[in-house]
Design a protein around this motif. Structure first.
Motif, short mmCIF file in Angstrom:
data_model
loop_
_atom_site.label_atom_id
_atom_site.label_comp_id
_atom_site.label_asym_id
_atom_site.label_seq_id
_atom_site.Cartn_x
_atom_site.Cartn_y
_atom_site.Cartn_z
N ALA A 142 0.95 -1.15 0.20
CA ALA A 142 0.54 0.01 -0.02
C ALA A 142 0.42 1.16 -0.03
CB ALA A 142 -1.14 -0.10 1.39
N PHE A 143 2.02 0.93 0.23
CA PHE A 143 2.63 2.25 0.12
C PHE A 143 3.63 2.85 -0.90
CE2 PHE A 143 2.74 1.11 4.64
CZ PHE A 143 3.11 2.51 5.50
N TYR A 144 3.75 1.67 -1.92
CA TYR A 144 4.72 1.61 -3.31
C TYR A 144 3.54 2.63 -3.97
CZ TYR A 144 5.72 0.30 -7.76
OH TYR A 144 5.78 0.53 -9.72
N ALA A 145 3.88 3.90 -4.57
CA ALA A 145 3.08 5.12 -5.65
C ALA A 145 1.76 4.85 -5.75
CB ALA A 145 3.50 3.93 -7.02
N THR A 146 1.74 5.35 -3.96
CA THR A 146 1.13 6.13 -3.21
C THR A 146 1.00 6.68 -2.56
OG1 THR A 146 0.63 4.20 -1.51
CG2 THR A 146 -0.37 3.71 -3.42
N GLU A 147 -0.11 8.25 -2.51
CA GLU A 147 0.53 8.85 -0.67
C GLU A 147 0.04 7.87 0.89
OE1 GLU A 147 -2.56 7.86 -3.13
OE2 GLU A 147 -3.99 8.74 -2.24
N LEU A 148 0.19 6.90 0.71
CA LEU A 148 -0.48 6.93 2.10
C LEU A 148 0.71 7.50 3.17
CD1 LEU A 148 -2.06 4.92 4.07
CD2 LEU A 148 -0.69 2.89 3.08
N SER A 149 2.17 7.62 2.99
CA SER A 149 3.23 7.29 3.34
C SER A 149 3.03 9.30 4.13
CB SER A 149 4.32 7.66 3.04
OG SER A 149 5.27 6.71 3.32
N ASP A 150 2.37 10.02 2.86
CA ASP A 150 1.80 11.39 3.69
C ASP A 150 0.57 12.04 4.24
OD1 ASP A 150 4.21 12.36 1.98
OD2 ASP A 150 3.13 12.29 -0.47
N VAL A 151 -0.41 10.30 3.90
CA VAL A 151 -1.82 10.38 4.76
C VAL A 151 -1.28 10.34 6.30
CG1 VAL A 151 -3.94 9.23 5.05
CG2 VAL A 151 -3.39 10.03 2.94
N LEU A 152 -0.89 9.39 6.44
CA LEU A 152 -0.05 8.79 8.01
C LEU A 152 0.27 9.79 8.43
CD1 LEU A 152 0.53 5.15 7.11
CD2 LEU A 152 -1.54 5.94 8.48
N GLN A 153 1.56 10.82 7.89
CA GLN A 153 2.38 11.26 8.28
C GLN A 153 1.46 12.81 9.33
OE1 GLN A 153 5.88 13.05 6.34
NE2 GLN A 153 6.80 11.18 6.95
N LYS A 154 0.47 13.14 7.91
CA LYS A 154 -0.62 14.40 8.10
C LYS A 154 -1.36 14.67 10.00
CE LYS A 154 -4.93 16.09 6.89
NZ LYS A 154 -5.17 16.10 5.42
N TYR A 155 -1.12 12.30 9.80
CA TYR A 155 -2.41 12.44 10.80
C TYR A 155 -1.93 11.91 12.13
CZ TYR A 155 -6.76 13.00 8.85
OH TYR A 155 -7.30 13.58 7.62
#
Ligand code: C5J
Length: 241
Positions: A142-155
């Motif tokens: 779910a981290f490859y080529a997605t915005e997931l890292s940014d989302v988790l950091q934001k929250y």
């Protein structure tokens, strides 16, 4: 301030050992509970799999999802799939094996594993709320080529409750990616499933072996128990999200 933060922590019975989770920095991540994997006529069945084997994960996930919503916990749903022109689908993935239908071919639920098609959507029992995050991913992780890292950091997320399908493919890949990025992952054994029961068992064992080399393994009952003791406090946290 210190007291109110402590009141958000719940202890989850897990293997290889219990884990204390601060619910305010924990997200529920539900991997690929899509019609293409769960229902006849989709990607999973084209690969020759018995898709009925995945149904066992739905009720445990629904119970934890309901509790997470009541707490105001961040909920992330993922969907594996590709753009209609297949520009994000490597030939090595599309050409692999001898499926009855390949990625992008028309099937009973629309084009196989293509974004926007009926088969690509999440099953009705676990359908995301408009307020929840849906991550579209072209790969297994779910981290490859997605915005997931940014989302988790934001929250401000540090811990992930992970469930979904399949245990040894997209769940395992995502947990490994998350582990390398510093997240504590608690995988729900009854909230995951595989077309191959032995791979489900081994997939969970690989996560919790060697002192929890990739994370922790728990189940929906243990997580619900830990969540229940903190519901009144976490409602307040959810309201401010
Ligand atoms: C697979 C997944 N099995 N979601 N995808 O191809 O595990």
């Amino acid at each position: 301030m210190a007291n109110s933060r402590k009141s958000l922590v719940g202890t989850v019975a897990a293997e290889p050992e219990p884990i204390d989770l601060d619910w305010s920095s924990t997200a529920l991540v539900i991997i690929d509970m899509q019609r293409d994997f769960m229902e006849p006529g989709g990607f999973g069945e084209t690969l020759g799999n018995d898709v009925s084997r995945l149904a066992r994960a739905v009720k445990p996930i629904a119970a934890v999802l309901s509790a997470a919503r009541a707490m105001g916990m961040l909920v992330v749903h993922t969907r594996e799939g590709h753009l209609p022109d297949l520009s994000d689908a490597p030939p090595a993935k599309v050409e692999r094996g001898a499926p009855s239908l390949r990625i992008g071919d028309p099937g009973p639920m629309g084009r196989i594993l293509i974004r926007g098609e009926a088969g690509h959507d999440i099953i009705p029992a676990l359908y995301p709320l408009d307020s929840e995050i849906v991550i579209d991913k072209p790969g297994k992780g779910a981290f490859y080529a997605t915005e997931l890292s940014d989302v988790l950091q934001k929250y401000g997320i540090e811990n992930l409750l992970v469930c979904g399908v399949t245990t040894e493919v997209c769940v395992n890949t995502t947990v490994r990616e998350a582990n390398d990025r510093g997240y504590r992952c608690v995988v729900l054994s009854d909230g995951c499933a595989s077309y191959f029961p032995e791979f489900h068992e081994m997939g969970l064992k690989m996560i919790k072996a060697q002192g929890g080399i990739f994370g922790w393994v728990s189940d929906s009952a243990a997580v619900l128990k830990a969540m229940a003791s903190e519901t009144s406090h976490t409602l307040a946290a959810g309201a401010s999200r």
